[in-house]
Enzyme design. Structure first.
Site, PDB file in Angstrom:
ATOM      1  N   GLY A   1      45.589  -1.076 -44.880  1.00  0.00           N
ATOM      2  CA  GLY A   1      46.126  -2.024 -45.846  1.00  0.00           C
ATOM      3  C   GLY A   1      47.492  -1.591 -46.331  1.00  0.00           C
TER       4      GLY A   1
ATOM      5  N   CYS B   1      42.298   5.713 -60.035  1.00  0.00           N
ATOM      6  CA  CYS B   1      41.659   6.966 -59.621  1.00  0.00           C
ATOM      7  C   CYS B   1      42.346   7.669 -58.453  1.00  0.00           C
ATOM      8  CB  CYS B   1      40.204   6.711 -59.262  1.00  0.00           C
ATOM      9  SG  CYS B   1      39.227   6.295 -60.694  1.00  0.00           S
TER      10      CYS B   1
ATOM     11  N   GLY C   1      45.655   1.999 -54.313  1.00  0.00           N
ATOM     12  CA  GLY C   1      46.161   2.031 -55.686  1.00  0.00           C
ATOM     13  C   GLY C   1      45.006   2.282 -56.626  1.00  0.00           C
TER      14      GLY C   1
END
Ligand code: UDX
Length: 440
Positions: A257, A264, A261
């Site tokens: 992808g 964590c 983000g």
């Protein structure tokens, strides 16, 4: 039934506190912010998380879930106190400990009888000892306590499900008494035969970082494999599918992808790498995964730039999806931030749409145009970019999309659209790892 307190009503505290009240315990969610607590008391839930509002309503109505900003009420009668405050990224990637420190100090000040004190926040490995020292220093009497590390593995968007049906629960501590209390807290899971792992505090802290960093590493690895697939003409979708058929690899987290983000992975990988540097054991694989991730975000910008002819100046781009993943309004470290920033800087115009995260992104980019549907966002644009794999984007009618746009140009950073259909509709398009850049 135990009296349980959560310190911190952020994402982890609210989800876990609500989950534990659903197990039948009496839970008080405490927060230093009176504003937040009074809003929660009125039934306003500060985060978008499927199922959470209903479960909060159910358990408050049943008299098991309470909200308070009074530390005395929250701490005095608690059998177990969970620390669930934020540990944002601090200097040199290190996790910022100040909220945990202040929670530990408050606990010490109001502790008046034996209590299990349990950290859920992701804290640097070795923090357990520090927290124990802070509590001991601020204690005003001889009340005793046991310390437990109980890391969370909740994914935003499916956090309640993850809490109620976990793969495992990790309890790090050293006393049988506290292990027995924790076993009672998680009793219903135990009955469902979910594995509960008892270990030391340090091992529990390490399990959390090592797990999150490994998942981030897996994503960066797949992103690099996808990029190589583009150069060599291989299809990443098939590569990932067949890799995942090997039980040792597993099919999860193999989706390439625009770069990971969220609250964590970016923070935890930095903290883990920083810990490695501090202790003279560099974690080179994680350092590389972090770098790959930043580059992947920029690679998406280059892709759309190439599709529109190399220049953003006066071009209007539709950004579909702003959150870092579907089913959340969280935009922290989302790849769409890098995308919007770059297009704006190079003179492009943006029409953005996210089913739930428009308002969150407005805080970062107040001056771009936000729309109420993908159709509105794509109208009269030079190109569209899918940044988040919301279900409603999977069903986009390509002929309708084409009729709305100035030109049928599309970047699918989540590989959710059918390549054959894109071709049939004469889209100039690109995605991640398919080597399928078709000309009109
Ligand atoms: C993560 C961990 O999964 C969870 O166990 C931990 O407690 C908190 O951090 P979360 O950040 O909510 O959860 O989301 P996750 O589903 O793990 O996705 C993180 C990021 O990785 C997203 O940006 C997502 O789009 C991306 N991702 C995930 C991929 O790019 N490919 C994948 O295959 C999986």
């Amino acid at each position: 039934m135990k009296n349980v307190t959560f310190i911190g009503t952020g994402y982890v505290g609210l989800v876990s506190g609500t989950g534990i009240s659903d197990f039948g315990h009496k839970v008080t969610c405490y927060d230093i912010s009176e504003k937040k607590i009074s809003s929660l008391k009125k039934g306003n839930i500060p985060i978008y998380e499927p199922g959470l509002e209903e479960l909060i309503k159910k358990n408050t109505a049943a008299g098991r879930l309470f909200f308070s900003s009074d530390p005395e009420i929250a701490i005095k009668d608690a059998d177990v106190i969970f620390i669930a405050v934020g540990t944002p990224m601090g200097e040199d990637g290190k996790a910022d400990f100040k909220y945990v420190e202040s929670a530990a100090k408050t606990i010490g000040e109001y502790l008046d009888s034996y209590t299990v004190i349990c950290t859920k926040s992701t804290v640097p490995i070795g923090s357990g000892k520090k927290i124990i020292n802070i509590i001991n220093k601020s204690k005003k009497n001889d009340a005793t306590f046991d310390y437990i590390s109980n890391p969370e593995f909740l994914r935003e968007g499916s956090a309640l499900n993850d809490f109620l049906w976990p793969d495992r629960v990790v309890i790090g501590g050293s006393s049988k008494k506290s292990f027995d209390i924790m076993k009672e807290i998680y009793g219903p899971l135990f009955k469902n035969k979910k594995p509960i792992v008892y270990t030391t505090v340090t091992t529990a802290e390490m399990i959390k970082y090592a797990s999150n960093a490994f998942l981030a590493l897996k994503i960066s690895y797949m992103n690099e494999v996808a990029n190589l697939c583009e150069s060599l003409g291989a299809d990443i979708k098939q590569v990932a599918k067949v890799m995942g058929q090997d039980g040792r690899i597993s099919s999860k987290f193999l989706h390439p992808g625009p770069g990971y983000g969220g609250s964590c992975f970016p923070k935890d990988t930095e903290a883990f790498a920083s810990l490695g540097r501090k202790h003279g054991n560099k974690i080179r694989t994680i350092e590389a995964a972090i770098k790959t991730n930043s580059e992947q975000k920029l690679r998406m910008v280059k892709k759309i730039k190439n599709l529109i002819g190399g220049d953003f100046e006066n071009k209007t781009i539709a950004i579909l999806g702003l959150s870092f993943k579907p089913n959340t309004d969280d935009v922290r470290e989302s790849a769409s931030i890098e995308m919007i920033k770059n297009i704006k800087e190079k003179g492009g115009l943006i029409k953005a749409f996210d089913p739930v995260a428009n308002d969150s992104m407005k805080i970062i980019f107040p001056d771009i145009s936000y729309k109420n549907s993908w159709e509105e966002a794509c109208k009269d644009t030079d190109a569209a970019v899918i940044m988040t794999e919301w279900n409603e984007f999977r069903g986009i009618s390509l002929s309708h999309l084409k009729s709305l746009m100035k030109r049928p140009v599309l970047l699918d950073t989540r590989n959710i659209l059918d390549v054959e259909k894109l071709k049939k509709n004469n889209f100039l398009f690109d995605n991640v790892g398919h080597n399928l850049l078709y000309e009109n």
